[in-house]
Design an enzyme around this catalytic site. Structure first.
Site, PDB file in Angstrom:
ATOM      1  N   MET A 136      32.215  71.824  46.176  1.00 58.59           N
ATOM      2  CA  MET A 136      32.124  73.001  45.043  1.00 58.59           C
ATOM      3  C   MET A 136      30.561  73.078  44.883  1.00 58.59           C
ATOM      4  O   MET A 136      30.047  72.549  43.950  1.00 58.59           O
ATOM      5  CB  MET A 136      32.865  72.448  43.883  1.00 58.59           C
ATOM      6  CG  MET A 136      34.324  72.412  43.768  1.00 58.59           C
ATOM      7  SD  MET A 136      34.999  71.125  42.439  1.00 58.59           S
ATOM      8  CE  MET A 136      35.079  69.669  43.900  1.00 58.59           C
ATOM      9  N   PHE A 185      35.869  69.174  36.636  1.00 61.87           N
ATOM     10  CA  PHE A 185      36.282  67.989  36.237  1.00 61.87           C
ATOM     11  C   PHE A 185      37.651  67.520  36.400  1.00 61.87           C
ATOM     12  O   PHE A 185      38.549  68.454  36.683  1.00 61.87           O
ATOM     13  CB  PHE A 185      36.127  67.864  34.330  1.00 61.87           C
ATOM     14  CG  PHE A 185      34.678  68.388  34.408  1.00 61.87           C
ATOM     15  CD1 PHE A 185      33.706  67.302  33.938  1.00 61.87           C
ATOM     16  CD2 PHE A 185      34.418  69.832  34.009  1.00 61.87           C
ATOM     17  CE1 PHE A 185      32.465  67.803  33.463  1.00 61.87           C
ATOM     18  CE2 PHE A 185      33.055  70.088  33.573  1.00 61.87           C
ATOM     19  CZ  PHE A 185      32.020  69.102  33.461  1.00 61.87           C
ATOM     20  N   GLY A 186      37.905  66.218  36.668  1.00 55.36           N
ATOM     21  CA  GLY A 186      39.511  65.525  36.823  1.00 55.36           C
ATOM     22  C   GLY A 186      40.006  65.677  35.464  1.00 55.36           C
ATOM     23  O   GLY A 186      39.509  65.993  34.524  1.00 55.36           O
ATOM     24  N   ASP A 209      45.041  71.848  43.870  1.00 55.20           N
ATOM     25  CA  ASP A 209      44.062  70.981  43.434  1.00 55.20           C
ATOM     26  C   ASP A 209      43.761  71.003  41.946  1.00 55.20           C
ATOM     27  O   ASP A 209      43.446  71.841  41.549  1.00 55.20           O
ATOM     28  CB  ASP A 209      42.806  71.022  44.334  1.00 55.20           C
ATOM     29  CG  ASP A 209      41.613  70.141  44.001  1.00 55.20           C
ATOM     30  OD1 ASP A 209      41.976  68.943  43.226  1.00 55.20           O
ATOM     31  OD2 ASP A 209      40.642  70.079  44.738  1.00 55.20           O
ATOM     32  N   HIS A 244      40.446  62.911  49.271  1.00 57.04           N
ATOM     33  CA  HIS A 244      39.959  63.884  48.988  1.00 57.04           C
ATOM     34  C   HIS A 244      38.616  63.688  48.337  1.00 57.04           C
ATOM     35  O   HIS A 244      38.758  62.895  47.518  1.00 57.04           O
ATOM     36  CB  HIS A 244      40.618  64.748  48.370  1.00 57.04           C
ATOM     37  CG  HIS A 244      40.533  66.056  47.876  1.00 57.04           C
ATOM     38  ND1 HIS A 244      40.717  67.394  48.614  1.00 57.04           N
ATOM     39  CD2 HIS A 244      40.065  66.635  46.647  1.00 57.04           C
ATOM     40  CE1 HIS A 244      40.171  68.415  47.828  1.00 57.04           C
ATOM     41  NE2 HIS A 244      39.582  67.946  46.485  1.00 57.04           N
ATOM     42  N   ASP A 260      35.595  65.400  46.078  1.00 57.98           N
ATOM     43  CA  ASP A 260      35.070  66.530  45.520  1.00 57.98           C
ATOM     44  C   ASP A 260      33.518  66.530  45.537  1.00 57.98           C
ATOM     45  O   ASP A 260      32.897  65.517  44.558  1.00 57.98           O
ATOM     46  CB  ASP A 260      35.907  66.425  44.159  1.00 57.98           C
ATOM     47  CG  ASP A 260      37.278  66.559  43.871  1.00 57.98           C
ATOM     48  OD1 ASP A 260      37.549  67.935  44.551  1.00 57.98           O
ATOM     49  OD2 ASP A 260      38.225  66.143  43.702  1.00 57.98           O
ATOM     50  N   SER A 318      42.434  62.096  45.209  1.00 56.10           N
ATOM     51  CA  SER A 318      40.908  62.485  44.735  1.00 56.10           C
ATOM     52  C   SER A 318      40.223  61.280  44.493  1.00 56.10           C
ATOM     53  O   SER A 318      40.455  60.658  43.426  1.00 56.10           O
ATOM     54  CB  SER A 318      41.125  63.618  44.011  1.00 56.10           C
ATOM     55  OG  SER A 318      39.595  63.915  43.598  1.00 56.10           O
ATOM     56  N   MET A 346      30.349  68.196  43.837  1.00 51.12           N
ATOM     57  CA  MET A 346      29.891  68.862  42.834  1.00 51.12           C
ATOM     58  C   MET A 346      28.344  69.009  42.766  1.00 51.12           C
ATOM     59  O   MET A 346      27.613  67.692  42.727  1.00 51.12           O
ATOM     60  CB  MET A 346      30.501  68.673  41.592  1.00 51.12           C
ATOM     61  CG  MET A 346      31.891  68.407  41.526  1.00 51.12           C
ATOM     62  SD  MET A 346      32.492  67.794  39.860  1.00 51.12           S
ATOM     63  CE  MET A 346      34.440  67.594  40.387  1.00 51.12           C
ATOM     64  N   MET A 385      42.979  76.465  43.653  1.00 53.71           N
ATOM     65  CA  MET A 385      42.701  75.494  42.468  1.00 53.71           C
ATOM     66  C   MET A 385      43.515  75.774  41.257  1.00 53.71           C
ATOM     67  O   MET A 385      44.037  77.030  41.047  1.00 53.71           O
ATOM     68  CB  MET A 385      41.234  75.914  42.064  1.00 53.71           C
ATOM     69  CG  MET A 385      40.142  75.660  43.044  1.00 53.71           C
ATOM     70  SD  MET A 385      40.239  73.666  43.564  1.00 53.71           S
ATOM     71  CE  MET A 385      39.979  72.944  41.850  1.00 53.71           C
ATOM     72  N   HIS A 432      35.949  68.800  49.769  1.00 55.12           N
ATOM     73  CA  HIS A 432      35.778  69.887  49.208  1.00 55.12           C
ATOM     74  C   HIS A 432      34.497  70.340  48.207  1.00 55.12           C
ATOM     75  O   HIS A 432      34.259  69.528  47.515  1.00 55.12           O
ATOM     76  CB  HIS A 432      36.958  69.802  48.090  1.00 55.12           C
ATOM     77  CG  HIS A 432      36.872  70.985  46.763  1.00 55.12           C
ATOM     78  ND1 HIS A 432      37.943  70.710  45.906  1.00 55.12           N
ATOM     79  CD2 HIS A 432      36.787  72.217  47.055  1.00 55.12           C
ATOM     80  CE1 HIS A 432      37.835  71.951  45.224  1.00 55.12           C
ATOM     81  NE2 HIS A 432      37.015  72.946  46.126  1.00 55.12           N
TER      82      HIS A 432
END
Ligand code: DX5
Ligand code: ZN
Length: 224
Positions: A73, A148-149, A180, A38, A40, A13, A42, A142, A71
């Protein structure tokens, strides 16, 4: 259960990469032995954080041959599918929590000839995803609450992976089961034992000076 390392896809990611050295981080990912990258996305509404948008995907596209797994979100993925498709996304995942809009969103993704993904947050029942199983290429379970990572894996999600694997087998479907959040060699191994075949990992990979060794370690630990 995975019988061969070849069935397992590892997707670092980008969220966990060092953004001040992105060109170098992409080169590290290219040489890591991972199959996917990947992204992310947001929006500050669906999750309480902001990351990056389609311009980032467009910038990265010529820098990598890795399969681009996006992905979303986001509260309003309708406006992002075309820009991410144009930027070179190869799969686009939307969230099951969007309710009645999910069916059209999956159709919109598929009609662009992009792999369709559906994500389920930790508090969401798998029953919410069930009506869409025939429509998807990827079911993303999920294993942390998104946003948040670097969060801790939620082990209570393991039965959801087992349910997904059971449904897939019973219905003779081929969607991948992706996990994930909080994935490292220990939790990755638990997930693949439960039936996952696609592992997203951010901090446990990019934090390591040798990304290739970290991917290889995750792959070995998660192949049974
Ligand atoms: C969580 C994101 C994840 C995250 C994973 O909101 O969807 O993809 O980047 O990061 P780690 O592996 O650090 O939990
Ligand atoms: Zn993600």
């Amino acid at each position: 259960m995975l019988k061969s390392a070849r069935n397992l896809i590892i997707a670092p990611s980008l969220l966990a990469a060092n953004f001040s050295r992105l060109d170098r981080e992409i080169q590290r990912a290219n040489r890591s032995g991972a199959e996917w990258i990947h992204l992310d996305i947001m929006d500050g509404h669906f999750v309480p954080n902001l990351s990056f948008g389609p311009e980032m995907a467009k910038t990265l596209r010529p820098m990598t041959f890795l399969f681009m797994d996006v992905h979303l979100m986001c509260e309003c993925p309708e406006i992002l599918i075309d820009p991410f498709h144009a930027a070179g996304a190869e799969s686009i995942t939307v969230h099951a929590e969007l309710g009645f809009r999910v069916k059209d969103l999956l159709w919109q993704i598929k009609s662009r000839n992009v792999k369709t993904g559906l994500a389920v947050n930790p508090p969401t029942s798998m029953e919410v995803a069930r009506p869409y199983l025939k429509q998807i290429d990827l079911l993303l379970i999920m294993t942390v609450n998104p946003g948040f990572g670097g969060q801790k894996f939620i082990p209570e999600m393991l039965p959801k992976i087992q349910t997904a694997a059971k449904w897939r087998q019973e219905k003779g479907l081929k969607f991948r089961i992706e996990v994930d959040g909080g994935i490292n060699p220990n939790t990755g191994s638990q997930c693949t034992q439960a039936g996952a075949d696609t592992l997203v990992a951010g901090s446990s990979l990019f934090s390591k000076p040798n990304l290739r060794a970290a991917v290889s370690h995750l792959r070995k630990a998660s192949t049974h």
